[in-house]
Design an enzyme around this catalytic site. Structure first.
Site, mmCIF file in Angstrom:
data_model
loop_
_atom_site.group_PDB
_atom_site.id
_atom_site.type_symbol
_atom_site.label_atom_id
_atom_site.label_comp_id
_atom_site.label_asym_id
_atom_site.label_seq_id
_atom_site.Cartn_x
_atom_site.Cartn_y
_atom_site.Cartn_z
ATOM 1 N N HIS A 1 -3.471 35.242 24.713
ATOM 2 C CA HIS A 1 -4.249 35.892 23.653
ATOM 3 C C HIS A 1 -4.635 37.289 24.140
ATOM 4 C CE1 HIS A 1 -7.718 36.640 20.994
ATOM 5 N NE2 HIS A 1 -7.280 35.675 20.228
ATOM 6 N N CYS B 1 -3.248 37.454 17.454
ATOM 7 C CA CYS B 1 -3.746 38.175 18.638
ATOM 8 C C CYS B 1 -2.889 37.866 19.870
ATOM 9 C CB CYS B 1 -5.208 37.841 18.914
ATOM 10 S SG CYS B 1 -6.348 38.446 17.652
ATOM 11 N N GLN C 1 -8.890 27.307 23.792
ATOM 12 C CA GLN C 1 -8.193 26.244 23.073
ATOM 13 C C GLN C 1 -8.149 24.963 23.908
ATOM 14 O OE1 GLN C 1 -7.208 26.425 19.944
ATOM 15 N NE2 GLN C 1 -7.523 28.617 19.680
ATOM 16 N N LYS D 1 -15.099 27.514 18.464
ATOM 17 C CA LYS D 1 -13.932 26.632 18.362
ATOM 18 C C LYS D 1 -14.286 25.196 18.738
ATOM 19 C CE LYS D 1 -10.869 30.440 19.725
ATOM 20 N NZ LYS D 1 -10.410 30.893 18.402
ATOM 21 N N ASP E 1 -8.267 30.599 30.724
ATOM 22 C CA ASP E 1 -8.802 30.785 29.379
ATOM 23 C C ASP E 1 -8.759 29.431 28.677
ATOM 24 O OD1 ASP E 1 -9.335 31.289 26.732
ATOM 25 O OD2 ASP E 1 -7.717 32.730 26.440
#
Length: 417
Positions: A134, A375, A214, A237, A211
């Protein structure tokens, strides 16, 4: 559940009933919300907690001696403990509040870029990222390339969307300072082998940032098992509010980082000719923090943790697989990313149609999906697409949602025939 008990049988319809927005209609049709990878909806537990805090328990934290301040501080720090437990961190002092995943990554990158401190980046130092990142896990590292002479190296992906681990191992070397990689791709759904990535990086003395924006939703965010130096999450999220996220860091990694912003709360002493800083995590939390949002995130994670994660993942994957099965043999459809064990994201391109048009037509039938480059422009270039459409499944989605999605997609495609 507040008592920590686990729901042993997963019922998506019972879960769905806890989300007020999912009972509304869009364009005269029942809402089918499949934009969860961009931002998830909020359960009644989170909504009620935010309202209750604003109505009867709000005050600034840490700085007051009155009852409201003490109560707010207790709730705020309890939320930090919930995040630590969710990530399996050793202590809540390893959890830094941020306004989201993007700020968390910028916090680490900024620390590397400062000219003082143990972590200061040097010209020629290498930062490894992947083709599936991302922008939030690309742009902060480009800052270090532009401003301090760092070198970005890119791990390629294979045609199925999995990471090329042999190429990754070859990129590692004595100048590697940081490996920044997504736990789960927000486009492909690929779940990367975070523990192996970390092991190989540590072998050459590099640090690792994962990261998890997700991955924390669809995979298992166990930072001790992964062994990473930093792990990033974002609240919206994870069924919590916007404007809140967290950075996990190993104690020694956080201690080596210089402050990110200056102001109240992050200091130990301020004098006219010198300043000393607070210990982590407060060193990185300048000013009045996102109090309501942190409390809301704590409630969201408590709410989410009542469900068996394996059962949730199995349900989400069943929805994804059902959509794939129904779309089997459609030669006008290109599925992007089919790595083994991927998360429940279905990203696709429709022959002869722009992704934005597909999404707008599907919206007429009440189906909310995402369209664009998500993104992730380097990934779009690698895949040879200018845009794509993405349906992302959550624990409150049902087989009926999946069928409505496929029906709407076929109708959208027929519009262009």
């Amino acid at each position: 559940m507040a008592d920590g008990s686990l729901v042993t049988t997963f019922d998506p319809y019972a879960v769905r009933a806890q989300f007020p927005i999912l009972s509304r209609q869009v364009n005269g049709k029942p809402l089918i919300y499949l934009d969860n990878a961009a931002s998830a909806q909020k359960p009644r537990a989170v909504i009620d907690a935010l309202v209750a805090t604003m109505e009867g328990g709000y005050a600034n934290v840490h700085r007051g001696l009155h009852t409201l301040s003490n109560e707010a501080t207790e709730a705020f720090e309890k939320a930090r403990e919930i995040v630590a437990r969710f990530l399996n961190a050793e202590t809540s002092e390893q959890v830094v509040w941020t306004k989201g995943g993007t700020e968390a990554i910028n916090l680490v990158a900024n620390g590397l870029g400062q000219k003082t401190g143990k972590m200061a980046i040097q010209p020629g130092d290498e930062i490894i990222v992947t083709e599936m990142e991302h922008h939030s896990n690309i742009v902060p590292w480009h800052f270090l390339r532009e401003r301090y002479g760092a070198v970005l190296k890119w791990v390629p992906i294979k045609d199925d969307g999995s990471l090329d681990m042999e190429a990754y191992a070859d990129l590692l070397g004595p100048r590697t300072r940081m490996v920044a990689v997504t736990h789960m791709s927000n486009v492909l759904g690929t779940i990367n082998p975070a523990a192996e990535i970390t092991r190989l990086a540590h072998a050459v003395g590099a640090q690792v940032l994962i990261d998890g924006c997700q991955g924390a939703v669809h995979a298992t965010p166990d930072v001790q098992a992964i062994g990473c130096d930093f792990y990033v999450i974002t609240g919206h999220k994870l069924f919590g509010p916007t404007g809140i996220g967290a950075l996990y860091g190993k104690a020694e990694a956080l201690e080596a980082l210089p402050p990110y912003q200056g102001g109240g709360e992050m200091i130990e002493r301020v004098e006219q000719d010198r300043i000393t800083y607070a210990k982590p995590p407060h060193r990185f939390e300048a000013g009045t923090p996102p109090i309501l949002e942190a409390i809301g995130l704590g409630v969201a994670l408590d709410w989410l943790s009542q469900y068996d994660r394996a059962a949730v993942q199995a349900h989400e994957h069943a929805l994804y697989q059902h959509a794939l099965d129904r779309l089997q043999g459609q030669d006008w459809l290109r599925i992007l990313g089919q790595a083994e064990g991927k998360g429940a994201l279905l990203t696709f391109a429709v022959e002869g149609a722009h992704a934005h048009d597909v999404a707008q037509i599907m919206d007429r039938y009440g189906v909310a999906v995402r369209a664009g480059t998500h993104c992730a422009e380097p990934l779009a270039k690698r895949l040879g697409v200018t845009s794509s459409t993405r349906a992302s499944f959550a624990l409150y989605n049902t087989m009926e949602d999946t069928d409505a999605f496929v029906d709407a997609l076929i109708k959208a495609r027929n519009f262009f025939v």
